[in-house]
Motif scaffolding. Structure first.
Motif, PDB file in Angstrom:
ATOM      1  N   TRP A   1       0.839  -1.198   0.000  1.00 17.36           N
ATOM      2  CA  TRP A   1       0.000   0.000   0.000  1.00 17.36           C
ATOM      3  C   TRP A   1       0.874   1.248   0.000  1.00 17.36           C
ATOM      4  CZ3 TRP A   1      -4.980  -0.552  -0.917  1.00 17.36           C
ATOM      5  CH2 TRP A   1      -5.690  -1.650  -0.444  1.00 17.36           C
TER       6      TRP A   1
ATOM      7  N   ASP B   1      -2.868   4.797  -3.192  1.00 19.19           N
ATOM      8  CA  ASP B   1      -3.817   3.685  -3.318  1.00 19.19           C
ATOM      9  C   ASP B   1      -5.154   3.937  -2.629  1.00 19.19           C
ATOM     10  OD1 ASP B   1      -2.184   1.953  -4.837  1.00 19.19           O
ATOM     11  OD2 ASP B   1      -1.120   1.326  -3.017  1.00 19.19           O
TER      12      ASP B   1
ATOM     13  N   ALA C   1      -8.174   1.271  -1.720  1.00 23.88           N
ATOM     14  CA  ALA C   1      -8.610   1.097  -0.334  1.00 23.88           C
ATOM     15  C   ALA C   1     -10.105   1.385  -0.211  1.00 23.88           C
ATOM     16  CB  ALA C   1      -7.804   2.005   0.590  1.00 23.88           C
TER      17      ALA C   1
ATOM     18  N   LEU D   1      -5.814   2.798   5.676  1.00 26.22           N
ATOM     19  CA  LEU D   1      -4.729   2.848   4.704  1.00 26.22           C
ATOM     20  C   LEU D   1      -3.454   3.371   5.360  1.00 26.22           C
ATOM     21  CD1 LEU D   1      -3.628   2.534   1.833  1.00 26.22           C
ATOM     22  CD2 LEU D   1      -4.544   4.826   1.341  1.00 26.22           C
TER      23      LEU D   1
ATOM     24  N   PRO E   1      -1.920  -5.332  -0.519  1.00 26.87           N
ATOM     25  CA  PRO E   1      -2.877  -5.443  -1.624  1.00 26.87           C
ATOM     26  C   PRO E   1      -2.454  -6.582  -2.552  1.00 26.87           C
ATOM     27  CG  PRO E   1      -1.520  -3.477  -1.883  1.00 26.87           C
ATOM     28  CD  PRO E   1      -1.155  -4.095  -0.574  1.00 26.87           C
TER      29      PRO E   1
ATOM     30  N   CYS F   1      -6.819  -7.779  -0.023  1.00 28.57           N
ATOM     31  CA  CYS F   1      -5.554  -7.701   0.694  1.00 28.57           C
ATOM     32  C   CYS F   1      -5.392  -8.914   1.591  1.00 28.57           C
ATOM     33  CB  CYS F   1      -5.443  -6.410   1.496  1.00 28.57           C
ATOM     34  SG  CYS F   1      -6.651  -6.231   2.829  1.00 28.57           S
TER      35      CYS F   1
END
Length: 171
Positions: free
Chosen positions: A16, A20, A24, A52, A68, A80
């Motif tokens: 991550w 991203d 998320a 995140l 991820p 994830c």
């Protein structure tokens, strides 16, 4: 474009980053994904941003996160799977997996969990991996049994306000 640090037959694992947020939001903004993770059953936009950021900080501070994962063939975002520090014990991690509904029941969770356990053992020299799950979610229990985790009791999990069945795998 994501870079990958680990792959299985069907899955690529990335890390991550702050860029991203859209992924998320796609994952943790889905009530089907979050219904067993949080007491309200859904994440707000602020909850998603916080989650995140936690994943990014866990990578920076501990070298782990719920990474991820992507379908190797199509490049699609699956969800994830990964580790986070557990119980403030050195070399002890908790494993978790959150997948888009499209990927449920197709073996992706099992494949991802197996890869993460192997990574924890080889790269991190983990001594123990813990797994807890919402009492109404039977899938993690099946994974715990499949990978020979041992049930150790029910532990209170503040985000849901419930006691979660908890397992550990001694490595």
């Amino acid at each position: 474009m994501h870079s990958y640090f680990m792959c299985t037959k069907r899955i690529s694992f990335s890390k991550w980053t702050v860029s991203d947020l859209n992924l998320a939001t796609e994952l943790w903004g889905d009530k089907e994904v979050t219904r067993f993770i949080y007491a309200s059953g859904e994440f707000t936009a602020q909850d998603i941003q916080r989650r995140l950021q936690t994943e990014i900080e866990n990578e920076k501070n501990y070298g782990v996160q719920y990474w991820p994962i992507f379908n190797i063939e199509s490049g699609e975002f699956i969800g994830c799977c990964g580790l986070r520090p557990c119980r403030d014990e050195k070399l002890v991690y908790e494993i978790g997996c959150h997948l888009h509904k499209k990927y449920w029941g197709k073996g992706y969770a099992s494949e991802a969990v197996q890869a993460v356990i192997q990574y924890g053992t080889s790269a991190l020299k983990a001594t123990k991996i813990c797994l807890g799950h919402h009492p109404k979610n039977a899938v993690p229990k099946k994974l715990a049994i499949k990978f020979r985790f041992r049930y150790i009791g029910d532990e209170f999990y503040e985000p849901t306000g419930l006691y979660h069945p908890t397992y550990e795998l001694i490595l």
